[in-house]
Design a protein around this motif. Structure first.
Motif, PDB file in Angstrom:
ATOM      1  N   LYS A 109      45.973  -5.246 109.173  1.00  0.00           N
ATOM      2  CA  LYS A 109      47.004  -5.925 109.944  1.00  0.00           C
ATOM      3  C   LYS A 109      46.564  -7.337 110.292  1.00  0.00           C
ATOM      4  CE  LYS A 109      48.966  -1.807 112.140  1.00  0.00           C
ATOM      5  NZ  LYS A 109      49.234  -1.108 113.427  1.00  0.00           N
ATOM      6  N   GLN A 110      47.528  -8.242 110.267  1.00  0.00           N
ATOM      7  CA  GLN A 110      47.296  -9.601 110.758  1.00  0.00           C
ATOM      8  C   GLN A 110      47.543  -9.618 112.255  1.00  0.00           C
ATOM      9  OE1 GLN A 110      46.394 -12.881 109.358  1.00  0.00           O
ATOM     10  NE2 GLN A 110      46.234 -13.062 111.596  1.00  0.00           N
ATOM     11  N   VAL A 112      56.995 -13.660 114.993  1.00  0.00           N
ATOM     12  CA  VAL A 112      56.414 -12.523 114.267  1.00  0.00           C
ATOM     13  C   VAL A 112      57.166 -12.316 112.964  1.00  0.00           C
ATOM     14  CG1 VAL A 112      56.145 -10.008 114.272  1.00  0.00           C
ATOM     15  CG2 VAL A 112      55.435 -11.327 116.260  1.00  0.00           C
ATOM     16  N   SER A 113      58.494 -12.348 113.017  1.00  0.00           N
ATOM     17  CA  SER A 113      59.306 -12.175 111.818  1.00  0.00           C
ATOM     18  C   SER A 113      59.023 -13.279 110.799  1.00  0.00           C
ATOM     19  CB  SER A 113      60.787 -12.151 112.190  1.00  0.00           C
ATOM     20  OG  SER A 113      61.599 -12.029 111.040  1.00  0.00           O
ATOM     21  N   GLN A 131      55.782 -12.534 109.143  1.00  0.00           N
ATOM     22  CA  GLN A 131      55.916 -11.420 108.207  1.00  0.00           C
ATOM     23  C   GLN A 131      56.569 -11.865 106.900  1.00  0.00           C
ATOM     24  OE1 GLN A 131      58.062  -8.612 110.646  1.00  0.00           O
ATOM     25  NE2 GLN A 131      56.197  -7.709 111.495  1.00  0.00           N
ATOM     26  N   THR A 132      57.573 -12.708 107.011  1.00  0.00           N
ATOM     27  CA  THR A 132      58.221 -13.241 105.814  1.00  0.00           C
ATOM     28  C   THR A 132      57.235 -14.071 105.002  1.00  0.00           C
ATOM     29  OG1 THR A 132      60.378 -13.283 106.902  1.00  0.00           O
ATOM     30  CG2 THR A 132      60.093 -14.701 104.981  1.00  0.00           C
ATOM     31  N   LEU A 168      53.927 -13.891 105.053  1.00  0.00           N
ATOM     32  CA  LEU A 168      52.851 -13.049 104.528  1.00  0.00           C
ATOM     33  C   LEU A 168      53.334 -12.133 103.403  1.00  0.00           C
ATOM     34  CD1 LEU A 168      51.237 -11.981 107.938  1.00  0.00           C
ATOM     35  CD2 LEU A 168      50.150 -13.438 106.213  1.00  0.00           C
ATOM     36  N   HIS A 214      54.661  -9.182 104.022  1.00  0.00           N
ATOM     37  CA  HIS A 214      54.557  -7.791 104.500  1.00  0.00           C
ATOM     38  C   HIS A 214      54.735  -7.778 106.009  1.00  0.00           C
ATOM     39  CE1 HIS A 214      50.541  -8.480 106.219  1.00  0.00           C
ATOM     40  NE2 HIS A 214      50.208  -9.085 105.103  1.00  0.00           N
ATOM     41  N   LYS A 215      54.912  -6.575 106.553  1.00  0.00           N
ATOM     42  CA  LYS A 215      55.166  -6.427 107.986  1.00  0.00           C
ATOM     43  C   LYS A 215      53.946  -5.919 108.745  1.00  0.00           C
ATOM     44  CE  LYS A 215      60.159  -5.700 107.548  1.00  0.00           C
ATOM     45  NZ  LYS A 215      60.490  -6.984 108.167  1.00  0.00           N
ATOM     46  N   THR A 246      51.692  -6.677 110.829  1.00  0.00           N
ATOM     47  CA  THR A 246      51.210  -7.573 111.879  1.00  0.00           C
ATOM     48  C   THR A 246      51.022  -6.778 113.163  1.00  0.00           C
ATOM     49  OG1 THR A 246      53.476  -8.161 112.505  1.00  0.00           O
ATOM     50  CG2 THR A 246      52.360  -9.603 110.917  1.00  0.00           C
ATOM     51  N   SER A 254      51.075  -7.811 117.210  1.00  0.00           N
ATOM     52  CA  SER A 254      51.227  -8.867 118.212  1.00  0.00           C
ATOM     53  C   SER A 254      50.603  -8.433 119.528  1.00  0.00           C
ATOM     54  CB  SER A 254      52.696  -9.207 118.412  1.00  0.00           C
ATOM     55  OG  SER A 254      53.438  -8.074 118.810  1.00  0.00           O
TER      56      SER A 254
END
Length: 274
Positions: free
Chosen positions: A3-4, A199-200, A203-204, A206, A208-209, A211, A213
């Protein structure tokens, strides 16, 4: 997939000491996060002009959220493809959630006669008054008044009249948030909406989702951000209680104040996340 992690942090009373604005106790943790390529994203009532100065001091070069979520500034080197609904401005993608400051000044002016002598506002305060009410030096007081999307109001009347004042502003279409020192008058925006949008966007970018926070804050204007994040960190304050949350999962409370508590809880979060 790893995860980021994304760290969204309030400034005054959280990463910065409530009284002297020092961030010295957080320097080691800032170094750790920088070494792990974890963005630290100031999410604050401060202005862009204040952040332009402060980001350099903190050695941060990523996105930031200003004026209690009124706008998000994303450096174009961080997210190369322009996110939707943003404007390009001086090397940033800018997502605005609120109308310009002049709109909110006009609403406050409608109530000025009825609540005469019960509040102060940045736009009519002298630099010296702003310094007295914030503890900022002259340079930073001027930067604090360079607002684009909101107006800080210092309430000096009774709590009952304050409720009436806030209610009438809300009826005129303003959103009013209580910060550590001031009421923030702006649009239908908050730190939580800004966090979710950024965050969205990450994700766009990167692809992928994956992440995670993490939000850290100490006062009422941080509640929306703390509720919207995957992990919420409430920082202990010397001037008020922890902000009240409806969520009970993934909530950390610091035992130390300000930047010391900031480092304390991020240490725990990083250990838990491996």
């Amino acid at each position: 997939m790893l995860k980021q992690l994304l760290v969204f942090t309030d400034m005054d009373g959280t990463l910065l000491d409530h009284h002297d604005y020092s961030y010295a106790p957080a320097l080691n943790m800032l170094d750790i996060l920088r070494g792990r390529h974890i963005p630290v994203i100031p999410t604050t009532s401060k202005t862009k002009a204040e952040l332009d100065s402060l980001m350099g001091d903190l050695q941060l070069n990523g996105p930031f959220i200003v004026e209690n979520g009124a706008a998000v500034y994303v450096p174009q080197h961080v997210i190369q493809n322009q996110p939707s609904d943003t404007l390009a401005n001086e090397g940033f993608w800018v997502k605005a959630f609120a109308q310009p400051r002049e709109h909110w000044l006009a609403l406050i002016d409608e109530l000025a006669e009825e609540f005469d002598g019960e509040f102060l506002q940045f736009s009519t305060m002298s630099v010296q008054q702003i310094m007295e009410h914030t503890g900022l030096d002259e340079c930073h007081a001027k930067l604090a008044n360079s607002r684009m999307y909101s107006e800080p109001v210092k309430w000096i009347g009774t709590s009952e009249r304050k409720t009436q004042f806030v209610t009438q502003l809300q009826q005129l279409g303003a959103t009013v948030l209580q910060g550590g020192r001031f009421l923030g008058v702006s649009g239908n925006c908050d730190k939580g909406q800004a966090l979710q949008w950024l965050v969205s966007a990450f994700q766009t970018s990167l692809g992928h989702k994956a992440t995670l926070s993490i939000a850290l804050g100490d006062s009422g204007n941080d509640v929306a951000m703390l509720e919207a994040s995957d992990i919420a960190v409430r920082i202990k304050s010397q001037s008020h209680a922890y902000p009240t949350l409806t969520r009970t999962d993934n909530v950390f409370d610091s035992t130390l104040y300000g930047p010391s508590g900031w480092s304390e809880c991020l240490t725990k979060v990083l250990i838990n996340e491996g």
